[in-house]
Design a protein around this motif. Structure first.
Motif, short mmCIF file in Angstrom:
data_model
loop_
_atom_site.label_atom_id
_atom_site.label_comp_id
_atom_site.label_asym_id
_atom_site.label_seq_id
_atom_site.Cartn_x
_atom_site.Cartn_y
_atom_site.Cartn_z
N PRO A 289 3.26 3.22 -11.92
CA PRO A 289 3.86 3.11 -13.25
C PRO A 289 5.36 3.46 -13.26
O PRO A 289 6.14 2.81 -13.96
CB PRO A 289 3.06 4.11 -14.10
N ALA A 290 5.76 4.47 -12.47
CA ALA A 290 7.19 4.86 -12.44
C ALA A 290 8.04 3.72 -11.88
O ALA A 290 9.15 3.46 -12.35
CB ALA A 290 7.37 6.12 -11.59
N LEU A 291 7.51 3.01 -10.89
CA LEU A 291 8.23 1.87 -10.31
C LEU A 291 8.30 0.74 -11.34
O LEU A 291 9.36 0.16 -11.57
CB LEU A 291 7.51 1.41 -9.04
N GLN A 292 7.17 0.46 -11.97
CA GLN A 292 7.13 -0.65 -12.92
C GLN A 292 8.04 -0.41 -14.12
O GLN A 292 8.65 -1.34 -14.64
CB GLN A 292 5.70 -0.89 -13.39
N SER A 293 8.14 0.86 -14.56
CA SER A 293 8.93 1.15 -15.75
C SER A 293 10.42 1.27 -15.43
O SER A 293 11.24 1.37 -16.33
CB SER A 293 8.45 2.44 -16.39
N GLY A 294 10.76 1.30 -14.13
CA GLY A 294 12.17 1.37 -13.76
C GLY A 294 12.72 2.78 -13.62
O GLY A 294 13.89 2.96 -13.39
N SER A 295 11.86 3.80 -13.75
CA SER A 295 12.40 5.14 -13.55
C SER A 295 12.65 5.41 -12.06
O SER A 295 13.40 6.32 -11.72
CB SER A 295 11.55 6.22 -14.23
N ILE A 296 12.04 4.63 -11.20
CA ILE A 296 12.42 4.59 -9.78
C ILE A 296 12.49 3.12 -9.35
O ILE A 296 11.94 2.25 -10.05
CB ILE A 296 11.41 5.35 -8.86
N ASP A 297 13.19 2.84 -8.23
CA ASP A 297 13.36 1.46 -7.77
C ASP A 297 12.59 1.17 -6.49
O ASP A 297 12.35 0.01 -6.14
CB ASP A 297 14.84 1.18 -7.49
N ILE A 298 12.27 2.23 -5.74
CA ILE A 298 11.62 2.08 -4.43
C ILE A 298 10.58 3.18 -4.32
O ILE A 298 10.84 4.31 -4.75
CB ILE A 298 12.66 2.26 -3.29
N ILE A 299 9.42 2.89 -3.74
CA ILE A 299 8.48 3.96 -3.36
C ILE A 299 8.40 3.95 -1.84
O ILE A 299 8.09 2.91 -1.24
CB ILE A 299 7.04 3.73 -3.90
N ILE A 300 8.71 5.09 -1.21
CA ILE A 300 8.36 5.26 0.21
C ILE A 300 7.66 6.59 0.27
O ILE A 300 8.24 7.64 0.07
CB ILE A 300 9.56 5.14 1.17
N SER A 301 6.35 6.56 0.48
CA SER A 301 5.57 7.77 0.33
C SER A 301 4.22 7.61 1.01
O SER A 301 3.20 7.95 0.45
CB SER A 301 5.39 8.04 -1.17
N GLY A 302 4.24 7.04 2.21
CA GLY A 302 2.97 6.81 2.92
C GLY A 302 2.03 5.98 2.10
O GLY A 302 0.82 6.22 2.10
N MET A 303 2.55 4.99 1.40
CA MET A 303 1.70 4.21 0.50
C MET A 303 0.96 3.11 1.26
O MET A 303 1.57 2.25 1.88
CB MET A 303 2.50 3.61 -0.64
N THR A 304 -0.36 3.17 1.20
CA THR A 304 -1.18 2.16 1.85
C THR A 304 -1.07 0.84 1.08
O THR A 304 -1.16 0.83 -0.14
CB THR A 304 -2.65 2.61 1.85
N ILE A 305 -0.88 -0.23 1.84
CA ILE A 305 -0.84 -1.56 1.23
C ILE A 305 -2.28 -1.97 0.92
O ILE A 305 -3.11 -2.05 1.83
CB ILE A 305 -0.21 -2.58 2.22
N THR A 306 -2.61 -2.14 -0.36
CA THR A 306 -3.95 -2.60 -0.72
C THR A 306 -3.80 -3.85 -1.60
O THR A 306 -2.79 -4.00 -2.29
CB THR A 306 -4.75 -1.55 -1.51
N PRO A 307 -4.79 -4.74 -1.59
CA PRO A 307 -4.70 -5.95 -2.42
C PRO A 307 -4.53 -5.61 -3.90
O PRO A 307 -3.76 -6.28 -4.60
CB PRO A 307 -6.03 -6.65 -2.19
N GLU A 308 -5.20 -4.55 -4.39
CA GLU A 308 -5.09 -4.18 -5.81
C GLU A 308 -3.65 -3.75 -6.15
O GLU A 308 -3.10 -4.15 -7.17
CB GLU A 308 -6.04 -3.02 -6.15
N ARG A 309 -3.04 -2.93 -5.29
CA ARG A 309 -1.66 -2.50 -5.53
C ARG A 309 -0.70 -3.68 -5.42
O ARG A 309 0.28 -3.77 -6.16
CB ARG A 309 -1.28 -1.39 -4.55
N ALA A 310 -0.98 -4.58 -4.45
CA ALA A 310 -0.08 -5.72 -4.21
C ALA A 310 -0.08 -6.71 -5.37
O ALA A 310 0.79 -7.58 -5.45
CB ALA A 310 -0.44 -6.41 -2.90
N GLU A 311 -1.03 -6.57 -6.28
CA GLU A 311 -0.99 -7.41 -7.48
C GLU A 311 0.08 -6.91 -8.44
O GLU A 311 0.60 -7.67 -9.24
CB GLU A 311 -2.35 -7.36 -8.20
N LYS A 312 0.40 -5.62 -8.35
CA LYS A 312 1.33 -5.03 -9.31
C LYS A 312 2.75 -4.89 -8.75
O LYS A 312 3.72 -4.91 -9.50
CB LYS A 312 0.85 -3.64 -9.72
N ILE A 313 2.86 -4.64 -7.45
CA ILE A 313 4.16 -4.34 -6.84
C ILE A 313 4.25 -5.08 -5.50
O ILE A 313 3.23 -5.54 -4.98
CB ILE A 313 4.33 -2.81 -6.60
N ASN A 314 5.47 -5.19 -4.98
CA ASN A 314 5.64 -5.86 -3.68
C ASN A 314 5.79 -4.84 -2.57
O ASN A 314 6.44 -3.81 -2.75
CB ASN A 314 6.89 -6.74 -3.70
#
Ligand code: ARG
Length: 247
Positions: free
Chosen positions: A76-101
């Motif tokens: 949500p923080a990325l989508q709302s623009g309060s941050i621009d990048i997430i680097i935080s050991g984030m696992t790439i999952t199909p569900e997340r990839a629907e919302k963010i790149n």
């Protein structure tokens, strides 16, 4: 004398930089998640992910500013623009990839299961729903346990205990409040070092970590992918693996 060629092209989501100045991207990190992101003695973010994005930014001509985020609020923080990048050991999952790149993958983990040194808990008992298990709220381990053990009716829901960060789950294990903890292998190995805790098994989820940006930021994603490729080919990559004792 600056010419118009000096000005940096920015994507519409960011505040324009003055000509000749670098665009500043806000990078969201969830701390503590050692050795990827933690605080140094002065309280500044450090770690494998933190150094990686700093290197990529330098390589690709932008600046970064770190913002700490809660794990379940990262997307949500990325989508709302309060941050621009997430680097935080984030696992790439199909569900997340629907919302963010996501960038190209840069690290792989599995889910390690740990118990106290003197415990006779086994992964078979865990898979039969007979033990309690702790993990970090919103993480892929919690999702795995939910889907494979809780929703299938194998394990009572109250056997799953969720914590705000991974060291808190390990602390509760040591205090005897949970039988086991499941978490990203590289991170849990770092947290349990020197503690009376052992690994009792590994669930091979084969998770790939990626750097995330908004879907509306394809140019930033391209820079990150180029910078990441350069980083992984540079001596800095192996230096960081050594420095942070990545397992
Ligand atoms: N890899 C796991 C996930 O994607 C956990 C990541 C948690 N990261 C953090 N910085 N706390 O859900």
């Amino acid at each position: 004398q600056k010419t118009s060629e000096d000005s940096i092209k920015i994507s519409p989501d960011q505040t324009p930089a003055a000509p000749g100045e670098k665009v500043i991207y806000k990078v969201g990190v969830d701390i503590p998640y050692q050795p990827f992101s933690m605080l140094d003695d002065e309280g500044n973010p450090t770690g494998f992910d933190v150094e990686s994005i700093e290197w990529i930014a330098e390589d690709q001509g932008f600046s970064v500013e770190f913002k700490t985020i809660a794990w379940d609020g990262a997307i949500p923080a990325l989508q709302s623009g309060s941050i621009d990048i997430i680097i935080s050991g984030m696992t790439i999952t199909p569900e997340r990839a629907e919302k963010i790149n996501f960038s190209t993958p840069y690290w792989t983990v599995n889910q390690a299961v740990i118990a106290m040194d003197d415990s006779d808990a086994t992964v078979d008992e865990l898979m039969a729903g007979e033990l309690t298990i702790g993990t970090h709220r919103g993480c892929t381990a919690a999702i795995w346990i939910d889907q494979n053990l809780v929703e299938t009716g194998i394990m009572p829901e109250e056997n799953l205990k969720l914590y705000d960060n991974p060291p808190l789950a390990v602390a509760d294990l040591i205090n005897g409040r949970v039988d086991t903890v499941m978490y990203d292998s590289t991170v849990i190995y770092d947290i349990i070092e020197g503690k009376p805790v052992k690994k009792i098994g590994l669930v091979e989820t084969n998770e790939q970590f990626g750097i995330a940006v908004r879907k509306s930021d394809p140019e930033l994603l391209e820079k990150i992918n180029t910078g990441l490729e350069n980083l992984m080919e540079s001596p800095k990559w192996d230096e960081m693996i050594e420095k942070y004792r990545m397992k």
